[in-house]
Design a protein around this motif. Sequence first.
Motif, PDB file in Angstrom:
ATOM      1  N   ILE A   1       0.833  -1.202   0.000  1.00 34.72           N
ATOM      2  CA  ILE A   1       0.000   0.000   0.000  1.00 34.72           C
ATOM      3  C   ILE A   1       0.870   1.255   0.000  1.00 34.72           C
ATOM      4  O   ILE A   1       0.669   2.172  -0.795  1.00 34.72           O
ATOM      5  CB  ILE A   1      -0.954   0.000   1.212  1.00 34.72           C
ATOM      6  CG1 ILE A   1      -1.855  -1.234   1.170  1.00 34.72           C
ATOM      7  CG2 ILE A   1      -1.791   1.279   1.243  1.00 34.72           C
ATOM      8  CD1 ILE A   1      -2.716  -1.411   2.402  1.00 34.72           C
ATOM      9  N   VAL A   2       1.835   1.298   0.911  1.00 35.21           N
ATOM     10  CA  VAL A   2       2.852   2.364   0.926  1.00 35.21           C
ATOM     11  C   VAL A   2       4.195   1.718   1.251  1.00 35.21           C
ATOM     12  O   VAL A   2       4.259   0.636   1.833  1.00 35.21           O
ATOM     13  CB  VAL A   2       2.535   3.478   1.956  1.00 35.21           C
ATOM     14  CG1 VAL A   2       1.298   4.254   1.568  1.00 35.21           C
ATOM     15  CG2 VAL A   2       2.392   2.912   3.353  1.00 35.21           C
ATOM     16  N   ARG A   3       5.277   2.416   0.918  1.00 36.43           N
ATOM     17  CA  ARG A   3       6.609   1.827   1.097  1.00 36.43           C
ATOM     18  C   ARG A   3       7.075   1.867   2.543  1.00 36.43           C
ATOM     19  O   ARG A   3       7.927   1.074   2.944  1.00 36.43           O
ATOM     20  CB  ARG A   3       7.628   2.556   0.200  1.00 36.43           C
ATOM     21  CG  ARG A   3       7.271   2.549  -1.266  1.00 36.43           C
ATOM     22  CD  ARG A   3       8.452   2.846  -2.164  1.00 36.43           C
ATOM     23  NE  ARG A   3       9.047   4.146  -1.970  1.00 36.43           N
ATOM     24  CZ  ARG A   3       8.649   5.270  -2.554  1.00 36.43           C
ATOM     25  NH1 ARG A   3       7.577   5.255  -3.341  1.00 36.43           N
ATOM     26  NH2 ARG A   3       9.290   6.407  -2.359  1.00 36.43           N
TER      27      ARG A   3
ATOM     28  N   ALA B   1       4.065   5.741   8.918  1.00 36.01           N
ATOM     29  CA  ALA B   1       2.749   6.380   8.777  1.00 36.01           C
ATOM     30  C   ALA B   1       1.846   6.013   9.949  1.00 36.01           C
ATOM     31  O   ALA B   1       1.126   6.868  10.492  1.00 36.01           O
ATOM     32  CB  ALA B   1       2.118   5.954   7.455  1.00 36.01           C
ATOM     33  N   CYS B   2       1.898   4.755  10.376  1.00 33.75           N
ATOM     34  CA  CYS B   2       1.051   4.313  11.483  1.00 33.75           C
ATOM     35  C   CYS B   2       1.542   4.859  12.821  1.00 33.75           C
ATOM     36  O   CYS B   2       0.741   5.154  13.714  1.00 33.75           O
ATOM     37  CB  CYS B   2       0.993   2.787  11.511  1.00 33.75           C
ATOM     38  SG  CYS B   2       0.221   2.092  10.033  1.00 33.75           S
ATOM     39  N   GLU B   3       2.848   5.001  12.971  1.00 30.34           N
ATOM     40  CA  GLU B   3       3.385   5.621  14.186  1.00 30.34           C
ATOM     41  C   GLU B   3       2.936   7.077  14.274  1.00 30.34           C
ATOM     42  O   GLU B   3       2.740   7.607  15.378  1.00 30.34           O
ATOM     43  CB  GLU B   3       4.904   5.522  14.204  1.00 30.34           C
ATOM     44  CG  GLU B   3       5.410   4.106  14.496  1.00 30.34           C
ATOM     45  CD  GLU B   3       6.922   3.991  14.399  1.00 30.34           C
ATOM     46  OE1 GLU B   3       7.557   4.932  13.881  1.00 30.34           O
ATOM     47  OE2 GLU B   3       7.467   2.968  14.848  1.00 30.34           O
TER      48      GLU B   3
ATOM     49  N   MET C   1       1.697   8.132   1.700  1.00 31.33           N
ATOM     50  CA  MET C   1       0.260   8.346   1.554  1.00 31.33           C
ATOM     51  C   MET C   1      -0.296   7.390   0.507  1.00 31.33           C
ATOM     52  O   MET C   1       0.137   7.416  -0.645  1.00 31.33           O
ATOM     53  CB  MET C   1      -0.027   9.791   1.154  1.00 31.33           C
ATOM     54  CG  MET C   1       0.412  10.807   2.191  1.00 31.33           C
ATOM     55  SD  MET C   1      -0.504  10.652   3.748  1.00 31.33           S
ATOM     56  CE  MET C   1      -2.147  11.125   3.207  1.00 31.33           C
ATOM     57  N   PRO C   2      -1.222   6.509   0.890  1.00 34.62           N
ATOM     58  CA  PRO C   2      -1.732   5.522  -0.069  1.00 34.62           C
ATOM     59  C   PRO C   2      -2.550   6.149  -1.187  1.00 34.62           C
ATOM     60  O   PRO C   2      -3.201   7.164  -1.000  1.00 34.62           O
ATOM     61  CB  PRO C   2      -2.591   4.596   0.802  1.00 34.62           C
ATOM     62  CG  PRO C   2      -2.992   5.437   1.970  1.00 34.62           C
ATOM     63  CD  PRO C   2      -1.840   6.371   2.217  1.00 34.62           C
TER      64      PRO C   2
ATOM     65  N   ILE D   1      -4.443   0.089  -3.006  1.00 40.15           N
ATOM     66  CA  ILE D   1      -5.173  -0.650  -1.986  1.00 40.15           C
ATOM     67  C   ILE D   1      -5.945  -1.796  -2.650  1.00 40.15           C
ATOM     68  O   ILE D   1      -6.569  -1.630  -3.687  1.00 40.15           O
ATOM     69  CB  ILE D   1      -6.144   0.270  -1.230  1.00 40.15           C
ATOM     70  CG1 ILE D   1      -5.361   1.385  -0.545  1.00 40.15           C
ATOM     71  CG2 ILE D   1      -6.950  -0.509  -0.201  1.00 40.15           C
ATOM     72  CD1 ILE D   1      -6.223   2.411   0.137  1.00 40.15           C
ATOM     73  N   GLY D   2      -5.886  -2.958  -2.024  1.00 38.06           N
ATOM     74  CA  GLY D   2      -6.632  -4.092  -2.532  1.00 38.06           C
ATOM     75  C   GLY D   2      -5.873  -4.945  -3.516  1.00 38.06           C
ATOM     76  O   GLY D   2      -6.449  -5.803  -4.181  1.00 38.06           O
TER      77      GLY D   2
END
Length: 229
Positions: free
Chosen positions: A150-152, A157-159, A215-216, A221-222
Amino acid sequence: MKLPPPAMRDFIGRATMTLYFTVCAALKAATTVADISKAEWTTSWFIDIGASIASLGFMALVVATTVTRLPPVETARGLEPRISALIGCFAAVALTAVPHVNVVPQLELMANITTVFGFALCIWCLWWLGRSFSILAQARRLVTAGPYQIVRHPLYACEAIVLLGIILRNPRWPTVAVGLIVLAFQYRRVVNEERVLRTAFPEYQEYARRVPMLMPRPSSIGLPASDPR
């Protein structure tokens, strides 16, 4: 002064990280048990406990992946990547020293939900990253499946989502300032890791062309997952 060989430096870094996160996990476990013993049985209490358990799970997974991680095939050279990695990773500890301000229950609930969501995503990312995890900018194995399709750099990003939850729970200017510092150095970590990965893996150029950095895109996605491990 002669530096230790790479294998010894990796062992020292691994041992230091393992000790640090083990202590953090033990302290978090103790506070979580204490909070559970004060059972309030409210929605906010359940979400707060959920955030603590998710944080504990993330730290436990950090310890596990650090102990079992693969040897690096490429490491960023110079002092700046090391300083950026350490500040980006550990500067958020300073947030514990910022005095807490009382916020309305709705904002506290939103902050806790954001933190739980962020930590859950961090665990997902770290699970896929597995034995390739490290604090410094190093290449161990190229992971392109799961959240990495989805992103590299999904873990960063989640942190950032977790950091947003922390700021919402204590919206003071020192908290925001520390948060901005963390984000700035986290971005430097991303840039340094990009250089290392491009050097270590020729196929990274094609991967970077298809998958956005942080940023996706809807098109990313998918996609079907294939675990390269």
